[in-house]
Enzyme design. Sequence first.
Site, PDB file in Angstrom:
ATOM      1  N   ASP A 207      69.808  16.061   6.622  1.00  0.00           N
ATOM      2  CA  ASP A 207      71.065  16.355   5.939  1.00  0.00           C
ATOM      3  C   ASP A 207      71.179  17.866   5.732  1.00  0.00           C
ATOM      4  O   ASP A 207      70.364  18.474   5.036  1.00  0.00           O
ATOM      5  CB  ASP A 207      71.085  15.637   4.587  1.00  0.00           C
ATOM      6  CG  ASP A 207      72.438  15.715   3.898  1.00  0.00           C
ATOM      7  OD1 ASP A 207      73.368  16.296   4.475  1.00  0.00           O
ATOM      8  OD2 ASP A 207      72.551  15.190   2.773  1.00  0.00           O
TER       9      ASP A 207
ATOM     10  N   ASP B 143      77.550  16.474   9.094  1.00  0.00           N
ATOM     11  CA  ASP B 143      76.435  17.267   8.574  1.00  0.00           C
ATOM     12  C   ASP B 143      75.141  16.492   8.396  1.00  0.00           C
ATOM     13  O   ASP B 143      74.180  17.010   7.830  1.00  0.00           O
ATOM     14  CB  ASP B 143      76.828  17.903   7.239  1.00  0.00           C
ATOM     15  CG  ASP B 143      77.213  16.861   6.189  1.00  0.00           C
ATOM     16  OD1 ASP B 143      77.448  15.697   6.554  1.00  0.00           O
ATOM     17  OD2 ASP B 143      77.280  17.222   4.993  1.00  0.00           O
ATOM     18  N   GLU B 144      75.069  15.259   8.865  1.00  0.00           N
ATOM     19  CA  GLU B 144      73.842  14.488   8.703  1.00  0.00           C
ATOM     20  C   GLU B 144      73.639  13.540   9.885  1.00  0.00           C
ATOM     21  O   GLU B 144      74.590  13.087  10.504  1.00  0.00           O
ATOM     22  CB  GLU B 144      73.849  13.709   7.389  1.00  0.00           C
ATOM     23  CG  GLU B 144      75.081  12.855   7.168  1.00  0.00           C
ATOM     24  CD  GLU B 144      75.099  12.213   5.783  1.00  0.00           C
ATOM     25  OE1 GLU B 144      74.081  11.597   5.410  1.00  0.00           O
ATOM     26  OE2 GLU B 144      76.132  12.297   5.103  1.00  0.00           O
TER      27      GLU B 144
END
Length: 416
Positions: free
Chosen positions: A13, A109-110
Amino acid sequence: MAEPRERVILHCDCNGFFASVETLLDPTLASVPMVVTGDPESRHGIILAKNEKAKKYGIQTAETIWQAKQKCPNLVCVLPHHNMYGKISKKVNAIYLDYTDLVDPFGIDESFLDVTGSLRLFGKTPKELADHIRERVKREIGITVSVGVSFCRVFAKLGSDYKKPDATTVIDRDNYKEIAYPLPVSAMLFAGKRTTQALGKMGIFTIGDLAAADRKTVVDRLGEAGDTLWRYAAGLDEEPVHTYWDRPAPKSVGNGMTFRRDIAGADEIRAGVTAMADLVAARLREIDRKCTVVQVQIKDPNFRTVQRQCTLRRATWLQQEIVSNAMALIAGSVGFGASVRALTVTASGLVSPGDTEEQLDMFSATEPKNDKQETIEKAMADIREKHGRTSIHLGCYENPAIGTGKNRKWEENSEK
């Protein structure tokens, strides 16, 4: 026959992703409390992301700029560079792909990584490999990543959330009860507020409470979703990590936000819708798809949800058209006087730009206006791709869907 190996799942993350990318573009932002917003010139603009210095002032995602500046008068507001977020996301995933092809992005974003089959190739323990990946991302890209390591996806995600920023947390068979069970149920993947409240009425407040609860009782109260959450809490999540290359094409693109306080009125609602539509439109262009349906979901303070959608006369990826249709749907359903707790804007019915057909109306001036707007936003996207999002901005444009139906104008994201 040898027993199957225990899975090794990583959840990576990126910490404060939007704010981190903005700091890459302008390193001076690292020394000030900074937020990424929909419109820094508007007191009703929404906070999309914040850096660590802003977090120390208690600033929260989804609150208004006005609220945030009450907490931190010197707060620096910047506009989002969505094209750069996509580019950095791809670079980060390219690093992950050096370790396994089982890379499953879970948002921009992860990502989940399954390194079960490739771990021994690198001669490292799971934690050592996670630390190695974190250091590579920091060194080669310039942002930090928190990584959770576990035997299933759910606990891996708990691990990446457990300690931030720039940390590795291992949740394995030996310690998962010690780490996960004291955490609130809301910390677990897919445990939303309404579900958490329903579990609370059953005396279930922590992940440990849920794991110890009678499975049938939970299922009777919450149905299939309850059974899924019970299995997650018990460490029985067996959902696979899909390969990066075999991911199905998206059927829709949506963006939702739960506001820090209830909002009402055309101005505040439009600020939220515009911020979300901006992300949706950028994502549509990124995947080279247009939408034929716009959908809104409105949740009031009592958690009553209203969902409306409309089919468009022509496929679009224009932010202006998504905003106008979303606002018309809200005006025609709950209106602008009602308080709103959460909003979601979704573009669906996705089609390739070259596959669209439309019915033109010789008596309407809409098509020429839309063609002009298409040209403007396409040119702007090209310029922003080369020079950044703040290099060009729209001026004023009409929004016929606000209030009583009279044409009103506003200035979109004043980027200077």
